[in-house]
Design a protein around this motif. Structure first.
Motif, PDB file in Angstrom:
ATOM      1  N   PHE A 198       0.823  -1.203   0.000  1.00 51.98           N
ATOM      2  CA  PHE A 198       0.000   0.000   0.000  1.00 51.98           C
ATOM      3  C   PHE A 198       0.860   1.258   0.000  1.00 51.98           C
ATOM      4  O   PHE A 198       1.709   1.433   0.855  1.00 51.98           O
ATOM      5  CB  PHE A 198      -0.947   0.010   1.200  1.00 51.98           C
ATOM      6  N   GLY A 199       0.666   2.103  -0.995  1.00 51.49           N
ATOM      7  CA  GLY A 199       1.366   3.369  -1.071  1.00 51.49           C
ATOM      8  C   GLY A 199       2.803   3.292  -1.570  1.00 51.49           C
ATOM      9  O   GLY A 199       3.462   4.317  -1.671  1.00 51.49           O
ATOM     10  N   GLU A 200       3.288   2.115  -1.901  1.00 52.10           N
ATOM     11  CA  GLU A 200       4.679   1.982  -2.363  1.00 52.10           C
ATOM     12  C   GLU A 200       4.817   2.557  -3.770  1.00 52.10           C
ATOM     13  O   GLU A 200       4.064   2.201  -4.671  1.00 52.10           O
ATOM     14  CB  GLU A 200       5.108   0.516  -2.365  1.00 52.10           C
ATOM     15  N   THR A 201       5.779   3.456  -3.936  1.00 55.32           N
ATOM     16  CA  THR A 201       6.023   4.065  -5.243  1.00 55.32           C
ATOM     17  C   THR A 201       7.441   3.821  -5.742  1.00 55.32           C
ATOM     18  O   THR A 201       7.775   4.230  -6.845  1.00 55.32           O
ATOM     19  CB  THR A 201       5.765   5.589  -5.198  1.00 55.32           C
ATOM     20  N   ASP A 202       8.267   3.156  -4.943  1.00 58.30           N
ATOM     21  CA  ASP A 202       9.649   2.874  -5.338  1.00 58.30           C
ATOM     22  C   ASP A 202       9.649   1.635  -6.235  1.00 58.30           C
ATOM     23  O   ASP A 202       9.451   0.508  -5.770  1.00 58.30           O
ATOM     24  CB  ASP A 202      10.512   2.653  -4.099  1.00 58.30           C
ATOM     25  N   VAL A 203       9.863   1.862  -7.523  1.00 59.30           N
ATOM     26  CA  VAL A 203       9.830   0.773  -8.505  1.00 59.30           C
ATOM     27  C   VAL A 203      10.867  -0.296  -8.174  1.00 59.30           C
ATOM     28  O   VAL A 203      10.595  -1.492  -8.293  1.00 59.30           O
ATOM     29  CB  VAL A 203      10.019   1.327  -9.932  1.00 59.30           C
ATOM     30  N   ASP A 204      12.045   0.110  -7.727  1.00 57.20           N
ATOM     31  CA  ASP A 204      13.098  -0.853  -7.388  1.00 57.20           C
ATOM     32  C   ASP A 204      12.698  -1.742  -6.213  1.00 57.20           C
ATOM     33  O   ASP A 204      12.990  -2.937  -6.205  1.00 57.20           O
ATOM     34  CB  ASP A 204      14.416  -0.133  -7.084  1.00 57.20           C
ATOM     35  N   ALA A 205      12.030  -1.170  -5.231  1.00 56.21           N
ATOM     36  CA  ALA A 205      11.571  -1.956  -4.079  1.00 56.21           C
ATOM     37  C   ALA A 205      10.526  -2.979  -4.499  1.00 56.21           C
ATOM     38  O   ALA A 205      10.539  -4.128  -4.049  1.00 56.21           O
ATOM     39  CB  ALA A 205      11.014  -1.035  -2.997  1.00 56.21           C
ATOM     40  N   ILE A 206       9.621  -2.577  -5.376  1.00 55.65           N
ATOM     41  CA  ILE A 206       8.574  -3.491  -5.862  1.00 55.65           C
ATOM     42  C   ILE A 206       9.196  -4.601  -6.692  1.00 55.65           C
ATOM     43  O   ILE A 206       8.878  -5.776  -6.519  1.00 55.65           O
ATOM     44  CB  ILE A 206       7.515  -2.717  -6.671  1.00 55.65           C
ATOM     45  N   LEU A 207      10.106  -4.239  -7.581  1.00 57.89           N
ATOM     46  CA  LEU A 207      10.800  -5.222  -8.409  1.00 57.89           C
ATOM     47  C   LEU A 207      11.590  -6.202  -7.546  1.00 57.89           C
ATOM     48  O   LEU A 207      11.592  -7.410  -7.803  1.00 57.89           O
ATOM     49  CB  LEU A 207      11.717  -4.519  -9.409  1.00 57.89           C
ATOM     50  N   ALA A 208      12.222  -5.707  -6.492  1.00 57.85           N
ATOM     51  CA  ALA A 208      12.975  -6.581  -5.581  1.00 57.85           C
ATOM     52  C   ALA A 208      12.057  -7.596  -4.905  1.00 57.85           C
ATOM     53  O   ALA A 208      12.425  -8.763  -4.731  1.00 57.85           O
ATOM     54  CB  ALA A 208      13.707  -5.742  -4.536  1.00 57.85           C
ATOM     55  N   GLU A 209      10.842  -7.163  -4.539  1.00 62.94           N
ATOM     56  CA  GLU A 209       9.883  -8.094  -3.922  1.00 62.94           C
ATOM     57  C   GLU A 209       9.418  -9.144  -4.928  1.00 62.94           C
ATOM     58  O   GLU A 209       9.246 -10.312  -4.579  1.00 62.94           O
ATOM     59  CB  GLU A 209       8.694  -7.342  -3.336  1.00 62.94           C
ATOM     60  N   CYS A 210       9.206  -8.734  -6.172  1.00 58.48           N
ATOM     61  CA  CYS A 210       8.830  -9.696  -7.221  1.00 58.48           C
ATOM     62  C   CYS A 210       9.922 -10.753  -7.380  1.00 58.48           C
ATOM     63  O   CYS A 210       9.636 -11.959  -7.437  1.00 58.48           O
ATOM     64  CB  CYS A 210       8.612  -8.980  -8.548  1.00 58.48           C
ATOM     65  N   GLU A 211      11.158 -10.304  -7.435  1.00 58.35           N
ATOM     66  CA  GLU A 211      12.287 -11.221  -7.593  1.00 58.35           C
ATOM     67  C   GLU A 211      12.463 -12.108  -6.362  1.00 58.35           C
ATOM     68  O   GLU A 211      12.790 -13.290  -6.488  1.00 58.35           O
ATOM     69  CB  GLU A 211      13.554 -10.427  -7.898  1.00 58.35           C
ATOM     70  N   ALA A 212      12.232 -11.552  -5.171  1.00 61.23           N
ATOM     71  CA  ALA A 212      12.339 -12.344  -3.943  1.00 61.23           C
ATOM     72  C   ALA A 212      11.289 -13.448  -3.907  1.00 61.23           C
ATOM     73  O   ALA A 212      11.577 -14.586  -3.505  1.00 61.23           O
ATOM     74  CB  ALA A 212      12.203 -11.442  -2.716  1.00 61.23           C
ATOM     75  N   CYS A 213      10.075 -13.140  -4.346  1.00 59.92           N
ATOM     76  CA  CYS A 213       9.016 -14.146  -4.403  1.00 59.92           C
ATOM     77  C   CYS A 213       9.392 -15.246  -5.385  1.00 59.92           C
ATOM     78  O   CYS A 213       9.249 -16.430  -5.084  1.00 59.92           O
ATOM     79  CB  CYS A 213       7.687 -13.496  -4.794  1.00 59.92           C
ATOM     80  N   HIS A 214       9.882 -14.851  -6.546  1.00 57.60           N
ATOM     81  CA  HIS A 214      10.287 -15.838  -7.562  1.00 57.60           C
ATOM     82  C   HIS A 214      11.445 -16.701  -7.055  1.00 57.60           C
ATOM     83  O   HIS A 214      11.460 -17.909  -7.276  1.00 57.60           O
ATOM     84  CB  HIS A 214      10.672 -15.117  -8.848  1.00 57.60           C
ATOM     85  N   LYS A 215      12.383 -16.099  -6.365  1.00 53.98           N
ATOM     86  CA  LYS A 215      13.522 -16.849  -5.824  1.00 53.98           C
ATOM     87  C   LYS A 215      13.065 -17.837  -4.737  1.00 53.98           C
ATOM     88  O   LYS A 215      13.544 -18.961  -4.668  1.00 53.98           O
ATOM     89  CB  LYS A 215      14.561 -15.886  -5.252  1.00 53.98           C
ATOM     90  N   ALA A 216      12.121 -17.404  -3.911  1.00 52.52           N
ATOM     91  CA  ALA A 216      11.617 -18.269  -2.834  1.00 52.52           C
ATOM     92  C   ALA A 216      10.732 -19.392  -3.355  1.00 52.52           C
ATOM     93  O   ALA A 216      10.623 -20.449  -2.737  1.00 52.52           O
ATOM     94  CB  ALA A 216      10.840 -17.430  -1.815  1.00 52.52           C
ATOM     95  N   HIS A 217      10.090 -19.166  -4.501  1.00 49.91           N
ATOM     96  CA  HIS A 217       9.167 -20.146  -5.090  1.00 49.91           C
ATOM     97  C   HIS A 217       9.468 -20.308  -6.578  1.00 49.91           C
ATOM     98  O   HIS A 217       8.634 -19.961  -7.428  1.00 49.91           O
ATOM     99  CB  HIS A 217       7.715 -19.703  -4.886  1.00 49.91           C
ATOM    100  N   PRO A 218      10.643 -20.840  -6.934  1.00 50.08           N
ATOM    101  CA  PRO A 218      11.061 -20.882  -8.348  1.00 50.08           C
ATOM    102  C   PRO A 218      10.196 -21.758  -9.239  1.00 50.08           C
ATOM    103  O   PRO A 218      10.184 -21.565 -10.452  1.00 50.08           O
ATOM    104  CB  PRO A 218      12.495 -21.405  -8.279  1.00 50.08           C
ATOM    105  N   ASN A 219       9.468 -22.699  -8.678  1.00 47.40           N
ATOM    106  CA  ASN A 219       8.627 -23.588  -9.478  1.00 47.40           C
ATOM    107  C   ASN A 219       7.191 -23.081  -9.612  1.00 47.40           C
ATOM    108  O   ASN A 219       6.378 -23.708 -10.270  1.00 47.40           O
ATOM    109  CB  ASN A 219       8.633 -24.994  -8.896  1.00 47.40           C
ATOM    110  N   ASN A 220       6.886 -21.958  -8.961  1.00 40.44           N
ATOM    111  CA  ASN A 220       5.527 -21.411  -8.996  1.00 40.44           C
ATOM    112  C   ASN A 220       5.401 -20.296 -10.023  1.00 40.44           C
ATOM    113  O   ASN A 220       6.382 -19.639 -10.366  1.00 40.44           O
ATOM    114  CB  ASN A 220       5.144 -20.840  -7.631  1.00 40.44           C
ATOM    115  N   HIS A 221       4.175 -20.080 -10.476  1.00 37.94           N
ATOM    116  CA  HIS A 221       3.874 -18.876 -11.248  1.00 37.94           C
ATOM    117  C   HIS A 221       3.841 -17.715 -10.253  1.00 37.94           C
ATOM    118  O   HIS A 221       3.368 -17.865  -9.121  1.00 37.94           O
ATOM    119  CB  HIS A 221       2.500 -18.965 -11.907  1.00 37.94           C
ATOM    120  N   VAL A 222       4.332 -16.565 -10.682  1.00 35.09           N
ATOM    121  CA  VAL A 222       4.286 -15.355  -9.860  1.00 35.09           C
ATOM    122  C   VAL A 222       3.488 -14.312 -10.627  1.00 35.09           C
ATOM    123  O   VAL A 222       3.759 -14.054 -11.794  1.00 35.09           O
ATOM    124  CB  VAL A 222       5.707 -14.831  -9.540  1.00 35.09           C
ATOM    125  N   ARG A 223       2.510 -13.755  -9.950  1.00 33.78           N
ATOM    126  CA  ARG A 223       1.604 -12.781 -10.570  1.00 33.78           C
ATOM    127  C   ARG A 223       1.756 -11.426  -9.874  1.00 33.78           C
ATOM    128  O   ARG A 223       1.792 -11.343  -8.651  1.00 33.78           O
ATOM    129  CB  ARG A 223       0.170 -13.295 -10.447  1.00 33.78           C
TER     130      ARG A 223
END
Length: 118
Positions: free
Chosen positions: A70-95
């Motif tokens: 909520f309220g996050e506007t830092d593109v790098d922070a959001i991208l880092a979370e996307c990558e962290a989710c993918h790294k934690a769940h490499p066999n899952n789809h990430v949306r």
């Protein structure tokens, strides 16, 4: 008018399934994902990340990756979370979703990482 292409897909072949509009295109690279995040931020939408196993992706329930940002506007922070989710769940789809507070719905929703089919 061009001919419409039939995308062959089936429930038994998890690699053939399509999700949202972008799944009919080649996989997005990191620059394209960044541009989608920039679009979500520019609309004032709240980014949210979900993931699920490929065999369960046709269901309406996906696991939340943390809380929506909520309220996050830092593109790098959001991208880092996307990558962290993918790294934690490499066999899952990430949306990635862009949640619109005003309309109370997802203004954007796209699979940004595809998992490996079971």
């Amino acid at each position: 008018m061009s001919e419409m292409q039939d995308y062959q897909s089936s429930l038994t072949d998890t690699a053939s399934r399509k999700f949202e509009t972008f799944s009919y295109l080649p996989a997005m690279d990191s620059d394209q994902i960044r541009k989608q995040i920039e679009f979500i931020v520019s609309k004032g939408w709240n980014p949210s990340i979900e993931h699920t196993e490929p065999q369960n992706a046709t269901g309406s329930y996906w696991y939340m990756w943390k809380l929506p940002m909520f309220g996050e506007t830092d593109v790098d922070a959001i991208l880092a979370e996307c990558e962290a989710c993918h790294k934690a769940h490499p066999n899952n789809h990430v949306r990635l979703l862009g949640l619109d507070n005003y309309a109370q719905c997802a203004g954007a929703s796209m699979v940004i990482y595809r998992g490996k089919p079971a």
